[in-house]
Design an enzyme around this catalytic site. Structure first.
Site, PDB file in Angstrom:
ATOM      1  N   ASP A   1       0.625  -9.523  -4.767  1.00 18.88           N
ATOM      2  CA  ASP A   1       1.885  -8.771  -4.785  1.00 18.88           C
ATOM      3  C   ASP A   1       1.690  -7.444  -5.527  1.00 18.88           C
ATOM      4  O   ASP A   1       2.557  -7.003  -6.285  1.00 18.88           O
ATOM      5  CB  ASP A   1       3.033  -9.583  -5.405  1.00 18.88           C
ATOM      6  CG  ASP A   1       4.406  -8.964  -5.119  1.00 18.88           C
ATOM      7  OD1 ASP A   1       4.489  -7.989  -4.340  1.00 18.88           O
ATOM      8  OD2 ASP A   1       5.393  -9.454  -5.694  1.00 18.88           O
TER       9      ASP A   1
ATOM     10  N   HIS B   1      10.207 -13.970   1.307  1.00 14.22           N
ATOM     11  CA  HIS B   1      10.490 -13.603  -0.089  1.00 14.22           C
ATOM     12  C   HIS B   1      11.766 -14.366  -0.440  1.00 14.22           C
ATOM     13  O   HIS B   1      12.864 -13.962  -0.053  1.00 14.22           O
ATOM     14  CB  HIS B   1      10.672 -12.080  -0.171  1.00 14.22           C
ATOM     15  CG  HIS B   1      11.220 -11.582  -1.469  1.00 14.22           C
ATOM     16  ND1 HIS B   1      10.509 -10.742  -2.303  1.00 14.22           N
ATOM     17  CD2 HIS B   1      12.407 -11.785  -2.091  1.00 14.22           C
ATOM     18  CE1 HIS B   1      11.244 -10.451  -3.377  1.00 14.22           C
ATOM     19  NE2 HIS B   1      12.404 -11.075  -3.263  1.00 14.22           N
TER      20      HIS B   1
ATOM     21  N   ASN C   1       9.666  -8.909  -9.522  1.00  8.53           N
ATOM     22  CA  ASN C   1      10.475  -9.730  -8.622  1.00  8.53           C
ATOM     23  C   ASN C   1       9.550 -10.639  -7.812  1.00  8.53           C
ATOM     24  O   ASN C   1       8.740 -10.122  -7.039  1.00  8.53           O
ATOM     25  CB  ASN C   1      11.270  -8.805  -7.684  1.00  8.53           C
ATOM     26  CG  ASN C   1      12.069  -9.581  -6.648  1.00  8.53           C
ATOM     27  OD1 ASN C   1      11.949 -10.789  -6.518  1.00  8.53           O
ATOM     28  ND2 ASN C   1      12.889  -8.865  -5.889  1.00  8.53           N
TER      29      ASN C   1
ATOM     30  N   LEU D   1       0.824  -1.220   0.000  1.00  5.00           N
ATOM     31  CA  LEU D   1       0.000   0.000   0.000  1.00  5.00           C
ATOM     32  C   LEU D   1       0.856   1.268   0.000  1.00  5.00           C
ATOM     33  O   LEU D   1       0.322   2.367  -0.166  1.00  5.00           O
ATOM     34  CB  LEU D   1      -0.959  -0.003   1.202  1.00  5.00           C
ATOM     35  CG  LEU D   1      -2.075  -1.067   1.152  1.00  5.00           C
ATOM     36  CD1 LEU D   1      -2.901  -1.036   2.433  1.00  5.00           C
ATOM     37  CD2 LEU D   1      -2.979  -0.867  -0.058  1.00  5.00           C
TER      38      LEU D   1
ATOM     39  N   ASP E   1       9.434  -8.813   3.034  1.00  4.90           N
ATOM     40  CA  ASP E   1       9.190  -8.865   1.585  1.00  4.90           C
ATOM     41  C   ASP E   1       9.750  -7.655   0.839  1.00  4.90           C
ATOM     42  O   ASP E   1       9.658  -6.524   1.284  1.00  4.90           O
ATOM     43  CB  ASP E   1       7.705  -8.982   1.275  1.00  4.90           C
ATOM     44  CG  ASP E   1       7.507  -9.133  -0.220  1.00  4.90           C
ATOM     45  OD1 ASP E   1       7.934 -10.148  -0.767  1.00  4.90           O
ATOM     46  OD2 ASP E   1       6.985  -8.193  -0.851  1.00  4.90           O
TER      47      ASP E   1
HETATM   48 ZN   LIG Z   1       8.364 -10.157  -2.642  1.00  5.20          ZN
END
Ligand SMILES: [Zn+2]
Length: 445
Positions: free
Chosen positions: A320, A194, A293, A76, A167
């Site tokens: 994502d 991640h 990514n 966000l 992440d």
């Molecule tokens: Zn990620």
């Protein structure tokens, strides 16, 4: 159809009769066309021929009702990068996509590594009111990978954080990863990784393979993801604590997760809509809108990710959603930021990739986009199948809406959707959060 301000008491207490909808209800075999009454924030009746006196009526002929979608992985950008997105604009995009809850990732500025920032994000979500915002806490201070963040105080805060993730970066230190897994066990937390070995991906730009060689872009090998996933599955088993794997992108990762699950280890996984639909061949013109990514992979990977989502090896879809301002994306490939928006298109992409291909039915979509992500995210009042007594969190979707080209302008502040111009099926018509419409007629209510 019109609706007042969802924040007014009158609207909050309004009853809605959704007429002629196909409900994917709990314990109901097959789908059925019925009426559904929403009252006091809950589903209060599900049966044909309901009396509509005093209730506002929504004619849902041809529409399916899914429990409100839940995203485990949303950026966000607030605080810090309000030029890319705010809690207000990002959650508006979420509601338009059929979501009633999103998990807000911690890589903001300042980083959500303490109770103050997670409570700020949580409050901003409540003020915006488009959907529930559940903050994710960082695993390490400043995402620096050196010291554990204040996991306990974030868990105890008003935001009640249960999912922790660095992440954007990988928790690459195995000892820190072990300590984080051990720490969150006490309050039933989960570490969302991640998975990206930093050394194996230094300077990496695109999936390592035929396309990266042809385009002269530094390769991003599958092993950089798979090695971390294998290590962390072993750590999760050793510690007996919950690991969630973000944005799985390779067939090899699926194989490792399948193996870990066959052992009964506490491992869950997500896949993004873009990894279910797009391949590295989209990078052929060096358009940075396809730079992400982990990177887009090969057709064989996409096929395996779809199979894994269908058979449950991959538990859920997570967007994502990664908004970026124009200047960060409309530049040379090597300079451009990684990431794509996704909230407003996720359900339509899954419709095309999973339903139109016969891999999932709508009940399966409800499971993978609402029920399971809510469970993984420890949300107790979301992801509940639509039956009497359930919270009235739902989305009404028109699966028969003619395929329409995606436009890049939406409620998100950013425009970096890789699906712009692509024809996708279906349309989200309405979203209800605790019985109050956040979206009606495909527009913000
Ligand atoms: Zn990620």
């Amino acid at each position: 159809m019109t609706a007042g301000n969802p924040g007014t008491p009158a609207e909050t207490h309004a009853r809605w009769l959704i007429r002629g909808v196909t409900v994917l209800g709990d314990g109901v075999q097959g789908s059925r066309v019925t009426d559904m009454l929403l009252s006091g924030g809950s589903v209060t009746a599900v049966q044909s021929g309901l009396n509509h006196s005093g209730a506002r009526v929504l004619d849902a002929d041809g529409l399916i009702a899914l429990p409100g979608l839940v995203d485990l992985h949303t950026h966000l950008r607030e605080p810090g990068r309000e030029d890319a997105e705010t809690v207000e604009t990002g959650t508006a995009a979420a509601a338009l996509g059929g979501y009633t809850a999103v998990h807000a990732m911690a890589n903001t500025d300042p980083v959500a590594d303490n109770a103050g920032v997670v409570e700020q994000v949580w409050r901003l979500g409540r003020t915006a009111g488009h959907c529930d915002v559940q903050p994710v806490g960082a695993v390490t201070f400043g995402l620096a990978g050196a010291r554990l963040a204040e996991l306990g105080t974030m868990a105890d805060s008003a935001a009640r954080v249960r999912v922790f993730s660095d992440d954007g970066r990988c928790v690459s230190d195995p000892l820190l990863m072990r300590r984080a897994l051990e720490y969150v066990k006490a309050f039933d937390g989960v570490i969302a990784q991640h998975a990206q070995d930093p050394r194996l991906t230094e300077g990496a730009q695109l999936n390592e393979g035929e396309m990266s060689a042809r385009l002269g872009l530094a390769g991003w090998p599958a092993v950089a993801e798979e090695a971390i996933i294998a290590r962390d599955c072993l750590l999760a088993a050793h510690v007996g604590s919950a690991l969630h794997i973000c944005h799985v992108s390779t067939a090899g990762s699926v194989e490792i997760i399948r193996w870990a699950k066959s052992k009964g280890w506490p491992v869950t996984a997500e896949v993004t809509p873009h990894h279910l639909l797009l391949t590295d061949e989209f990078a052929v013109d060096y358009d940075p809108v396809f730079k992400v990514n982990p990177p887009l992979r090969t057709g064989a990977d996409v096929a395996e990710l779809r199979r894994a989502l269908a058979d449950g090896t991959i538990d859920c879809v997570a967007t994502d959603h990664a908004p970026h301002p124009v200047e960060a994306k409309e530049t040379e490939w090597a300079e451009a930021a990684f990431g794509m928006t996704g909230l407003e298109t996720a359900l339509r992409v899954v419709h095309q990739a999973m339903v139109d291909t016969g891999l999932l039915d709508w009940r399966g979509v409800a499971d993978r986009m609402s029920v399971r992500p809510a469970r993984i995210g420890r949300l107790t009042r979301q992801g509940i199948p639509l039956a009497v007594g359930a919270p009235a969190n739902l989305t009404l979707y028109d699966p028969a809406a003619p395929a329409e080209a995606v436009v890049s302008a939406g409620a998100s502040k950013s425009r970096n959707t890789p699906f712009a111009g692509m024809e996708l099926p279906g349309r989200v018509l309405a979203t209800f959060l605790r019985g109050v419409p956040t979206v009606l007629d495909g527009k913000l209510a």
